[in-house]
Design an enzyme around this catalytic site. Structure first.
Site, PDB file in Angstrom:
ATOM      1  N   MET A 168     -10.525 -10.859  -4.066  1.00 55.36           N
ATOM      2  CA  MET A 168     -10.256 -11.224  -2.680  1.00 55.36           C
ATOM      3  C   MET A 168      -8.887 -11.900  -2.534  1.00 55.36           C
ATOM      4  SD  MET A 168     -13.001 -13.067  -0.160  1.00 55.36           S
ATOM      5  CE  MET A 168     -13.141 -14.535  -1.209  1.00 55.36           C
TER       6      MET A 168
ATOM      7  N   ASP B 264      -7.166  -5.996 -19.861  1.00 58.55           N
ATOM      8  CA  ASP B 264      -8.248  -6.878 -20.297  1.00 58.55           C
ATOM      9  C   ASP B 264      -7.635  -8.237 -20.606  1.00 58.55           C
ATOM     10  OD1 ASP B 264     -10.303  -8.248 -21.504  1.00 58.55           O
ATOM     11  OD2 ASP B 264     -10.624  -6.796 -23.129  1.00 58.55           O
TER      12      ASP B 264
ATOM     13  N   ALA C  22     -10.751 -14.227 -12.978  1.00 65.04           N
ATOM     14  CA  ALA C  22     -11.722 -15.264 -13.330  1.00 65.04           C
ATOM     15  C   ALA C  22     -13.136 -14.711 -13.296  1.00 65.04           C
ATOM     16  CB  ALA C  22     -11.618 -16.449 -12.359  1.00 65.04           C
TER      17      ALA C  22
ATOM     18  N   THR D 109     -10.453 -24.466  -9.490  1.00 62.45           N
ATOM     19  CA  THR D 109     -11.563 -24.638  -8.558  1.00 62.45           C
ATOM     20  C   THR D 109     -11.983 -26.090  -8.392  1.00 62.45           C
ATOM     21  OG1 THR D 109     -13.919 -24.093  -8.249  1.00 62.45           O
ATOM     22  CG2 THR D 109     -13.136 -24.224 -10.493  1.00 62.45           C
ATOM     23  N   ASP D 110     -12.674 -26.367  -7.281  1.00 63.13           N
ATOM     24  CA  ASP D 110     -13.263 -27.678  -7.050  1.00 63.13           C
ATOM     25  C   ASP D 110     -14.404 -27.978  -8.026  1.00 63.13           C
ATOM     26  OD1 ASP D 110     -14.580 -25.519  -5.564  1.00 63.13           O
ATOM     27  OD2 ASP D 110     -15.958 -27.062  -4.865  1.00 63.13           O
TER      28      ASP D 110
ATOM     29  N   TYR E  78     -19.825 -22.816 -15.046  1.00 62.84           N
ATOM     30  CA  TYR E  78     -18.611 -22.324 -14.404  1.00 62.84           C
ATOM     31  C   TYR E  78     -17.546 -23.409 -14.362  1.00 62.84           C
ATOM     32  CZ  TYR E  78     -15.524 -20.912 -10.555  1.00 62.84           C
ATOM     33  OH  TYR E  78     -14.431 -20.616  -9.777  1.00 62.84           O
TER      34      TYR E  78
ATOM     35  N   TRP F  87     -14.269 -22.909  -1.553  1.00 62.38           N
ATOM     36  CA  TRP F  87     -14.891 -22.331  -0.358  1.00 62.38           C
ATOM     37  C   TRP F  87     -14.052 -21.175   0.198  1.00 62.38           C
ATOM     38  CZ3 TRP F  87     -18.099 -25.875   3.300  1.00 62.38           C
ATOM     39  CH2 TRP F  87     -18.923 -26.729   2.549  1.00 62.38           C
TER      40      TRP F  87
END
Length: 290
Positions: A21, A46, A68, A109-110, A133, A158
């Site tokens: 995305m 890869d 990721a 990431t958070d 994660y 988010w």
């Protein structure tokens, strides 16, 4: 290229994870602006193969690692596999970028935080992940810091966007199918449009900001319940929405209760943070819900 060396030509960009995305939006932003950009997805390289990564990175000035393992719940049972993608592969990319003299932008990431705060997390706040994660992404951050001095770690949270599944699309579909919805109101964060994050990444690189960690989230805060109400309104739906708690939706991986990230490092570098989440959602809704 370093953070202090003026650019004499337009940098050549490489986006890893280009099928995702964020990757698709970043490529779109770059190509629309006439930038020299190459995107490689899972079928092209890869990222767990160090030799393949080195070959892909050669010849580029900016490398964005948006590849990721993002299946948060699956990571609980497949932590080793998630570690390969989120940490080992991050180390491969970092070493390759450093060897090529490229600036590395690594997306994090958070989930590296425990979610127990009551004020926005600072960029230098201690990492204390509570999920597989989160642990693998935290390890990826450490690898990047160790292997690529000229790095930008950009934490986000988010995310939603036009390319691929995301929370707004799911809630709009459910709102059209069901008589009423129940959505958690005890998880707070910053809904962030992938296109806004893509543009922020470009602005960070163009500004030649110092190496370090930055937070790429919208400003302000809301809950999943609050976000859902905005989503349904944008979709023209009047489906009733009731607030509930996380206990009603137990998942394999614990979700951070508080995912609000601070933007002091952006401001210190002279880069404007992304605008208020609600205003940005209004701008994003037509393309995301199309």
């Amino acid at each position: 290229m370093t953070a202090t060396t003026p650019q004499t030509k337009d940098p050549r960009w490489l986006v890893l994870g280009a099928g995702g995305m964020l990757g698709q939006d970043l490529l779109g932003v770059l190509t629309t602006a006439g930038r020299d950009a190459t995107g490689l997805g899972r079928a092209d390289v890869d990222v767990t193969d160090a030799q393949a990564v080195r070959a892909a990175v050669v010849g580029h000035d900016v490398v964005v690692n948006a590849a990721a393992w993002t299946a948060v719940d699956d990571a609980e049972k497949h932590e080793a596999e998630a570690f390969d993608v989120n940490a080992t592969a991050a180390a491969h990319v970092a070493r390759a970028a450093d060897a090529a003299g490229a600036r590395l932008v690594h997306v994090s990431t958070d989930y590296v935080f425990d979610g127990a705060a009551d004020a926005p997390y600072a960029e230098g706040a201690p990492m204390a992940p509570r999920s597989a994660y989160g642990r693998t992404k935290a390890a990826g951050e450490w690898a990047v810091r160790a292997e690529a001095p000229d790095h930008l770690i950009v934490r986000t949270a988010w995310l939603y966007g036009a390319h691929g599944g995301c929370f707004p699309k799911t809630m709009a579909r459910l709102g059209a199918e069901k008589d009423r919805l129940a959505v958690v109101d005890d998880q707070v964060g910053q809904p962030t449009w992938t296109r806004d994050l893509a543009e922020l990444i470009v602005r960070l690189v163009d500004a030649e900001v110092p190496a370090g960690t930055y937070h790429g989230t919208s400003s302000g805060r809301t809950s999943w319940f609050g976000f859902t109400r905005r989503i349904l309104a944008s979709a023209g739906l009047e489906t009733p929405v009731e607030p509930t708690t996380s206990d009603a939706f137990v998942r394999p991986a614990p979700r951070p209760a508080f995912s609000v990230l601070g933007h002091d490092a952006l401001r210190a570098a002279g880069v404007e943070p992304i605008g208020d989440w609600a205003e940005r959602w209004e701008a994003a809704a037509p393309s995301v819900l199309a």
